[in-house]
Enzyme design. Structure first.
Site, PDB file in Angstrom:
ATOM      1  CB  ALA A  49      -0.954   0.010   1.197  1.00 43.80           C
ATOM      2  CE  LYS A  58      11.001   3.091   4.975  1.00 47.69           C
ATOM      3  NZ  LYS A  58      11.291   2.239   3.809  1.00 47.69           N
ATOM      4  CE  LYS A  68       3.362  -8.422 -12.184  1.00 48.62           C
ATOM      5  NZ  LYS A  68       2.999  -7.080 -12.705  1.00 48.62           N
ATOM      6  CB  THR A 117      -0.058  -0.017  -8.222  1.00 45.90           C
ATOM      7  OG1 THR A 117       0.605   0.312  -9.450  1.00 45.90           O
ATOM      8  CG2 THR A 117      -1.379  -0.698  -8.546  1.00 45.90           C
ATOM      9  N   GLY A 118      -0.361   0.380  -5.150  1.00 45.36           N
ATOM     10  CA  GLY A 118      -1.018   0.024  -3.894  1.00 45.36           C
ATOM     11  C   GLY A 118      -1.604   1.220  -3.183  1.00 45.36           C
TER      12      GLY A 118
END
Length: 331
Positions: free
Chosen positions: A16, A47, A129, A20-21
């Site tokens: 996340a 962070k 993938k 993209t996340g």
């Protein structure tokens, strides 16, 4: 929209804090259809990206996909849906998380795809993938596979004012093959909005979905960017047309570097970039017709009310930004 948030399905987003996340996590919250948790490594707890997620209302669960099965099952407590957007070199490490999802009864697992459709044997990362997809299907885990075409952010040339490195700028001035192959494009910032709709849709369960916002020829995207950049003549002069053989040579060189150091992010990026160029612009795999031939559902057919958004719309926004090259700066 449910009035009691505690009744909403809980989605765990893995990765996340990435491009993209992060788009997915925030869009899930904005949809008001889900509660959202993020699996964050303990070293990343303080962070800024993690703090931003927490401030937005994301539940932070400390852990890693490399944790043992018992810990992974604990991370998945109460989770209905998992969306994975891990970094490239950890794609194969999703397997234990998938096993844990199977054991605890996760209702839908979305593995880390979010790329372009294509066949085996062209892109090393895509093959990994596809291995994960097969693993999910063999285990019988409910799933949805989501590809998104090529990011619009990577489809137009960087202006000279960008702080991106010259090597990154040079990559954006390249055209591939004839430059005339059409390809699917999506604004990276819109991926999450589509994902939020897809994972709430029973029609997409155990299906693959292709997300896209425009389909254009590479040379047309470049010409548009050059014109709207305010430095058309200068950027056009920097164009470089690469042949299939040149792209393959660059991919082979990067592959050798990856084999020496599998955690080298620059080598992975260079390898993937060149292999993607072969798939997209030489083989023509990133088209709506090709995706449908592989059995993908078309997100724009599923959601005809989705706002129309084109590469023209994107380019006007892009060149108005103070720094258009954020993807190349790692911001």
């Amino acid at each position: 929209m449910a009035s009691d948030k505690s009744t909403l399905p809980l989605v765990l987003v893995v990765g996340a804090t990435g491009h993209t996340g992060g788009s997915i996590a925030h869009a899930l919250l904005d949809s008001h259809n889900f509660r959202v948790a993020a699996l964050i490594r303990p070293a990343s707890e303080t962070k800024p990206a993690t703090q931003a997620l927490r401030a937005a209302g994301v539940e932070i669960r400390l852990g890693d996909i490399t944790d043992d099965l018992a810990k992974l099952k604990a991370h998945l407590a109460g989770v209905a849906i998992v969306v994975s957007a891990v970094v490239a070199w950890t794609v194969t490490e999703q397997k234990d998380l998938i096993r844990a999802a199977k054991e605890v009864g996760v209702q839908r697992f979305v593995p880390c795809d979010f790329g372009t459709p294509g066949k085996r044997g062209v892109r090393a990362l895509h093959d990994l993938k596809l291995d994960i997809r097969e693993f999910i299907q063999e285990l019988g885990v409910p799933h949805t596979f989501i590809d998104v075409g090529w990011w619009m952010q990577l489809a137009v040339p960087l202006p000279s004012r960008s702080a991106a490195l010259d090597v990154a700028k040079a990559m954006t001035y390249e055209l591939h093959g004839t430059g005339k192959q059409s390809y699917l494009l999506t604004n990276r910032e819109h991926i999450g909005t589509f994902v939020a709709r897809i994972i709430a849709d029973p029609r997409t369960l155990n299906k693959a979905v292709i997300v896209w916002e425009d389909e254009v020829r590479e040379e047309d995207a470049h010409a548009l960017g050059e014109r709207l950049s305010g430095e058309e003549a200068a950027l056009k002069a920097k164009r470089r047309l690469l042949s299939k053989e040149q792209i393959e040579a660059q991919a082979a060189e990067a592959t050798a570097l990856v084999e020496k150091n599998p955690t080298n992010p620059l080598a992975h990026a260079t390898q993937s970039w060149n292999e993607y160029m072969i798939s997209i612009h030489i083989l023509g795999e990133n088209t709506l017709a090709y995706a449908k031939s592989l059995g993908y559902l078309d997100a724009r057919e599923l959601y005809p009310d989705a706002p129309k958004y084109t590469i023209d719309d994107f380019a006007k926004e892009y060149y108005a930004m103070e720094e258009p090259g954020r993807e190349y700066l790692g911001l």
